[in-house]
Motif scaffolding. Structure first.
Motif, PDB file in Angstrom:
ATOM      1  N   ALA A 143      57.606  16.157  -3.404  1.00  0.00           N
ATOM      2  CA  ALA A 143      56.263  15.850  -3.909  1.00  0.00           C
ATOM      3  C   ALA A 143      55.931  14.370  -3.725  1.00  0.00           C
ATOM      4  CB  ALA A 143      56.117  16.264  -5.369  1.00  0.00           C
ATOM      5  N   LEU A 144      56.221  13.884  -2.520  1.00  0.00           N
ATOM      6  CA  LEU A 144      55.967  12.487  -2.173  1.00  0.00           C
ATOM      7  C   LEU A 144      55.014  12.415  -0.987  1.00  0.00           C
ATOM      8  CD1 LEU A 144      59.634  11.168  -2.338  1.00  0.00           C
ATOM      9  CD2 LEU A 144      57.802  10.678  -3.963  1.00  0.00           C
ATOM     10  N   PRO A 145      54.211  11.354  -0.904  1.00  0.00           N
ATOM     11  CA  PRO A 145      53.336  11.200   0.256  1.00  0.00           C
ATOM     12  C   PRO A 145      54.133  10.781   1.492  1.00  0.00           C
ATOM     13  CG  PRO A 145      53.162   9.292  -1.150  1.00  0.00           C
ATOM     14  CD  PRO A 145      54.051  10.276  -1.872  1.00  0.00           C
ATOM     15  N   ILE A 146      53.549  11.016   2.652  1.00  0.00           N
ATOM     16  CA  ILE A 146      54.132  10.555   3.906  1.00  0.00           C
ATOM     17  C   ILE A 146      53.556   9.173   4.179  1.00  0.00           C
ATOM     18  CG2 ILE A 146      54.258  10.944   6.393  1.00  0.00           C
ATOM     19  CD1 ILE A 146      54.005  13.967   5.762  1.00  0.00           C
ATOM     20  N   LEU A 147      54.417   8.203   4.271  1.00  0.00           N
ATOM     21  CA  LEU A 147      54.000   6.837   4.584  1.00  0.00           C
ATOM     22  C   LEU A 147      53.928   6.711   6.099  1.00  0.00           C
ATOM     23  CD1 LEU A 147      53.417   3.952   3.607  1.00  0.00           C
ATOM     24  CD2 LEU A 147      55.873   3.523   3.714  1.00  0.00           C
TER      25      LEU A 147
END
Length: 96
Positions: free
Chosen positions: A71-75
């Motif tokens: 549940a993390l954004p893609i940097l």
């Protein structure tokens, strides 16, 4: 920060130098960097789902699958590249 092992593999293929490989290998020394591997059969269905929905290569699919599970954004510096893959999930991985 979570870094998928296959993303590091792709970076190594792109850089293709001993110095670049050394730098990539050093990332795991940072306290807040976790290298996410393909360890365990429980991750296979998520990776397969990403590949079936979006048709990316295995490296990119691993990035999206890890972002979804964690549940993390893609940097990224290339947002359009990740839009299609991210939109295949209920909670897209990219954000403004």
């Amino acid at each position: 920060m979570v870094m998928p092992a296959l993303a590091l593999t792709a970076a190594s293929l792109d850089a293709s130098s001993a110095e670049a490989d050394h730098l990539l290998g050093s990332l795991e020394l940072f306290e807040r960097v976790e290298i996410a591997s393909l360890a365990g059969a429980d991750r296979v269905p998520t990776l397969a789902a990403v590949m079936a929905k979006t048709d990316p290569d295995a490296h990119d699919a691993h990035v999206v699958a890890i972002a979804d599970v964690a549940a993390l954004p893609i940097l990224t510096l290339d947002r359009p590249k990740w839009e299609k893959a991210s939109q295949a999930f209920e909670n897209p991985c990219t954000s403004e």
